[in-house]
Enzyme design. Structure first.
Site, PDB file in Angstrom:
ATOM      1  N   LYS A   1      54.164  64.016  41.264  1.00 44.16           N
ATOM      2  CA  LYS A   1      53.034  64.547  42.033  1.00 44.16           C
ATOM      3  C   LYS A   1      52.402  63.494  42.918  1.00 44.16           C
ATOM      4  O   LYS A   1      52.032  63.771  44.044  1.00 44.16           O
ATOM      5  CB  LYS A   1      51.911  65.010  41.092  1.00 44.16           C
ATOM      6  CG  LYS A   1      52.160  66.216  40.283  1.00 44.16           C
ATOM      7  CD  LYS A   1      50.988  66.447  39.320  1.00 44.16           C
ATOM      8  CE  LYS A   1      50.829  65.380  38.265  1.00 44.16           C
ATOM      9  NZ  LYS A   1      51.786  65.380  37.186  1.00 44.16           N
TER      10      LYS A   1
ATOM     11  N   ASP B   1      54.817  63.977  34.949  1.00 40.58           N
ATOM     12  CA  ASP B   1      55.579  62.866  35.520  1.00 40.58           C
ATOM     13  C   ASP B   1      56.675  63.313  36.467  1.00 40.58           C
ATOM     14  O   ASP B   1      57.725  62.680  36.550  1.00 40.58           O
ATOM     15  CB  ASP B   1      56.191  61.995  34.403  1.00 40.58           C
ATOM     16  CG  ASP B   1      55.144  61.544  33.415  1.00 40.58           C
ATOM     17  OD1 ASP B   1      54.094  61.065  33.870  1.00 40.58           O
ATOM     18  OD2 ASP B   1      55.367  61.695  32.205  1.00 40.58           O
TER      19      ASP B   1
ATOM     20  N   GLY C   1      49.466  59.177  34.492  1.00 39.48           N
ATOM     21  CA  GLY C   1      49.953  57.957  35.129  1.00 39.48           C
ATOM     22  C   GLY C   1      50.602  58.363  36.429  1.00 39.48           C
ATOM     23  O   GLY C   1      51.595  59.065  36.431  1.00 39.48           O
ATOM     24  N   HIS C   2      50.018  57.984  37.537  1.00 40.92           N
ATOM     25  CA  HIS C   2      50.569  58.363  38.836  1.00 40.92           C
ATOM     26  C   HIS C   2      51.049  57.111  39.548  1.00 40.92           C
ATOM     27  O   HIS C   2      50.290  56.167  39.712  1.00 40.92           O
ATOM     28  CB  HIS C   2      49.502  59.053  39.689  1.00 40.92           C
ATOM     29  CG  HIS C   2      49.048  60.358  39.123  1.00 40.92           C
ATOM     30  ND1 HIS C   2      47.936  61.021  39.529  1.00 40.92           N
ATOM     31  CD2 HIS C   2      49.584  61.131  38.153  1.00 40.92           C
ATOM     32  CE1 HIS C   2      47.794  62.145  38.850  1.00 40.92           C
ATOM     33  NE2 HIS C   2      48.785  62.218  37.991  1.00 40.92           N
TER      34      HIS C   2
HETATM   35  P1  IMP Z   1      47.216  63.450  25.186  1.00 38.94           P
HETATM   36  O1  IMP Z   1      47.022  64.098  26.511  1.00 38.94           O
HETATM   37  O2  IMP Z   1      47.073  61.948  25.237  1.00 38.94           O
HETATM   38  O3  IMP Z   1      46.405  64.065  24.117  1.00 38.94           O
HETATM   39  O4  IMP Z   1      48.752  63.694  24.768  1.00 38.94           O
HETATM   40  C1  IMP Z   1      49.252  64.983  24.458  1.00 38.94           C
HETATM   41  C2  IMP Z   1      50.674  65.123  24.960  1.00 38.94           C
HETATM   42  O5  IMP Z   1      50.672  65.210  26.377  1.00 38.94           O
HETATM   43  C3  IMP Z   1      51.617  63.956  24.624  1.00 38.94           C
HETATM   44  O6  IMP Z   1      52.924  64.461  24.425  1.00 38.94           O
HETATM   45  C4  IMP Z   1      51.584  63.113  25.878  1.00 38.94           C
HETATM   46  O7  IMP Z   1      52.738  62.319  26.006  1.00 38.94           O
HETATM   47  C5  IMP Z   1      51.520  64.210  26.924  1.00 38.94           C
HETATM   48  N1  IMP Z   1      50.884  63.770  28.188  1.00 38.94           N
HETATM   49  C6  IMP Z   1      49.578  63.627  28.423  1.00 38.94           C
HETATM   50  N2  IMP Z   1      49.360  63.261  29.698  1.00 38.94           N
HETATM   51  C7  IMP Z   1      50.559  63.196  30.280  1.00 38.94           C
HETATM   52  C8  IMP Z   1      50.982  62.900  31.629  1.00 38.94           C
HETATM   53  O8  IMP Z   1      50.199  62.637  32.532  1.00 38.94           O
HETATM   54  N3  IMP Z   1      52.320  62.929  31.835  1.00 38.94           N
HETATM   55  C9  IMP Z   1      53.197  63.265  30.853  1.00 38.94           C
HETATM   56  N4  IMP Z   1      52.861  63.551  29.615  1.00 38.94           N
HETATM   57  C10 IMP Z   1      51.542  63.521  29.323  1.00 38.94           C
HETATM   58 MG    MG Z   2      52.756  60.512  35.122  1.00 38.59          MG
END
Ligand code: IMP
Ligand code: MG
Length: 435
Positions: free
Chosen positions: A25, A22, A49-50
């Site tokens: 990018k 976050d 989430g972009h």
């Molecule tokens: P998962 O990717 O849903 O398995 O989550 C694993 C960890 O990565 C958690 O702490 C999420 O909040 C974090 N996470 C996954 N994708 C993102 C992202 O795109 N931005 C920020 N944190 C992420």
């Molecule tokens: Mg994001």
């Protein structure tokens, strides 16, 4: 941007994230992609989430590359895709007048699909972790990658097999039994066979023209010296192997991940984005986290609520130790500092320049690893700098910044030991300059 021709590059460049995600990018990709011939997404799935603000308005994507406004985009083999979400995002773009077709979006047939059971298993596993859940997005990411690594599960090309329904039925029965076991029988009939099959058939019909072998397209572009832009997701510190395990995601949001996904190894620029402060969403150690009024300032002024889950992000001072490590494992060549404006008006700003672990000091680049067993027990060592009273928002060149903001940027550059190439001072496309 001071000089848009300075944005042009040769060959392949990546935009990824030096920390826990976050870091803006999407904005950098939106900026660079008008100069790209091809944009490739390689990591994660709809956990990302972009947010993109451009002249068409504000857009939030989970799967569609942010490059979609400007050029041809590819979802590479190593992305895990929830087809319902993908179609939702395509429809959203179409309804706002932005064309999406096989002309500008290609989807690899080797992508593993996220299905209802992956989301259910994600949630059940979080519960099984008890008092120390990872805080996943519950989008089914971990279980989908687990199936892929276990060499089971359904990939997009399976949709087009003659015996697809037979394969789906087998998978459905197996996953149903697995979920029943995982939930100790609480989940009696966890999935709706007819509804799942119907949705998959709709997706198959809708997406068919876009599902094409992507490697020849990538390799041809690479060979012809076309400008390829890799669009990262998540952040290097969430890397499954080198990140802050076990609080990580299940993919490789690094330069290595891009090469693994594409077979492209010659990469000229790797821009790693990092806020002018540090933030993380979900659980896991975060040494510079602030739970005071300054933490609230960063959250509120920086609008730090997750794009995917709406969760409040945890915010704190810039952690140069973690970010240096993140930029290193990401394979970064240059840095993009975002959200500098969020620090406007603070009396002083701090930077974490070292950790104390078991009574011993570790400077930048000196920590052996950033895994939880280490990071969970460190105390940050801060360097304090003066804040600045003026606004950075109107700056379109380094010299326009208040003097103390300039000093702050130069200090970050020195500590990270990498050129700061871009500085972003607000969410809009023009609120940015190159250095
Ligand atoms: P998962 O990717 O849903 O398995 O989550 C694993 C960890 O990565 C958690 O702490 C999420 O909040 C974090 N996470 C996954 N994708 C993102 C992202 O795109 N931005 C920020 N944190 C992420
Ligand atoms: Mg994001």
């Amino acid at each position: 941007m001071s000089n848009s021709s300075s944005l042009k590059w040769n060959g392949t460049s990546l935009v990824l994230d030096a920390a826990w995600g976050d870091n803006g990018k999407g904005k950098i990709v939106d900026y660079l992609s008008p100069h790209a011939d091809l944009v490739i997404r390689w990591a994660g799935g709809p956990n990302a989430g972009h947010t993109v603000h451009n002249k068409r308005g504000e857009f939030k994507f989970h799967l569609i590359p942010s490059g979609i406004f400007n050029t041809k985009c590819i979802l590479a083999d190593t992305v895990v895709v929830d087809l319902d979400i993908l179609i939702y995002e395509i429809d959203e773009l179409l309804s706002r007048g932005i064309p999406v077709s096989s002309k500008n979006l290609l989807i690899s047939p080797d992508i593993t699909m996220i299905l209802d059971w992956h989301k259910k298993r994600d949630a059940l596993t979080e519960v099984a972790r008890g008092e120390k859940p990872i805080g996943t997005t519950r989008r089914g990411i971990g279980p989908a990658y687990a199936d892929r690594t276990e060499r089971i599960g359904l990939q997009i090309h399976h949709l087009f097999e003659k015996n697809f329904e037979k394969r789906f039925k087998k998978e459905f029965d197996w996953q149903t039994r697995l979920t029943q076991l995982m939930s100790a029988g609480v989940e009696k009939k966890p999935y709706d066979y007819d509804d799942m099959l119907r949705r998959l058939k709709v997706a198959r019909k809708r997406l068919k023209p876009m599902i094409q072998e992507v490697l020849p397209v990538i390799w041809k572009a690479h060979k012809e010296g076309k400008r390829i832009l890799g669009e990262g997701a998540q952040g290097a510190l969430l890397d499954i192997d080198l990140g802050t395990a076990p609080y990580v995601t299940s993919s490789h949001p690094t330069r290595a991940g891009f090469s693994a996904a594409t077979g492209v190894y010659k990469i000229n620029h790797v821009y790693a984005a990092s806020r002018a402060y540090t933030a993380r969403v979900g659980s896991g150690p975060f040494p510079t986290e602030l739970t005071d009024a300054i933490g609230d300032h960063l959250v509120e002024v920086g609008h730090e609520y997750g794009t995917t889950t709406g969760r409040r992000r945890r915010c704190g001072w810039f952690d140069a130790v973690a970010t240096y490590y993140g930029a290193h494992i990401a394979g970064a060549t240059e840095i993009a500092i975002t959200k500098l404006d969020v620090l406007d008006g603070l009396d002083e700003v701090k930077i974490c320049v070292g950790y104390i672990f078991e009574g011993k000091k570790y400077g930048i680049g000196k920590i052996p690893t950033i895994k939880n067993r280490f990071l969970d027990h460190v105390k940050p060592i801060y360097k304090t700098m003066n804040g600045w009273s003026g606004s950075t928002k109107e700056a379109r060149a380094f010299k326009d910044l208040p003097k103390n903001a300039q000093k702050y940027i130069l200090e970050l550059q020195k500590l990270l030991d990498k050129k700061i190439r871009f500085v972003s001072v607000g969410p809009k496309r023009e609120e940015m300059f190159s250095m």
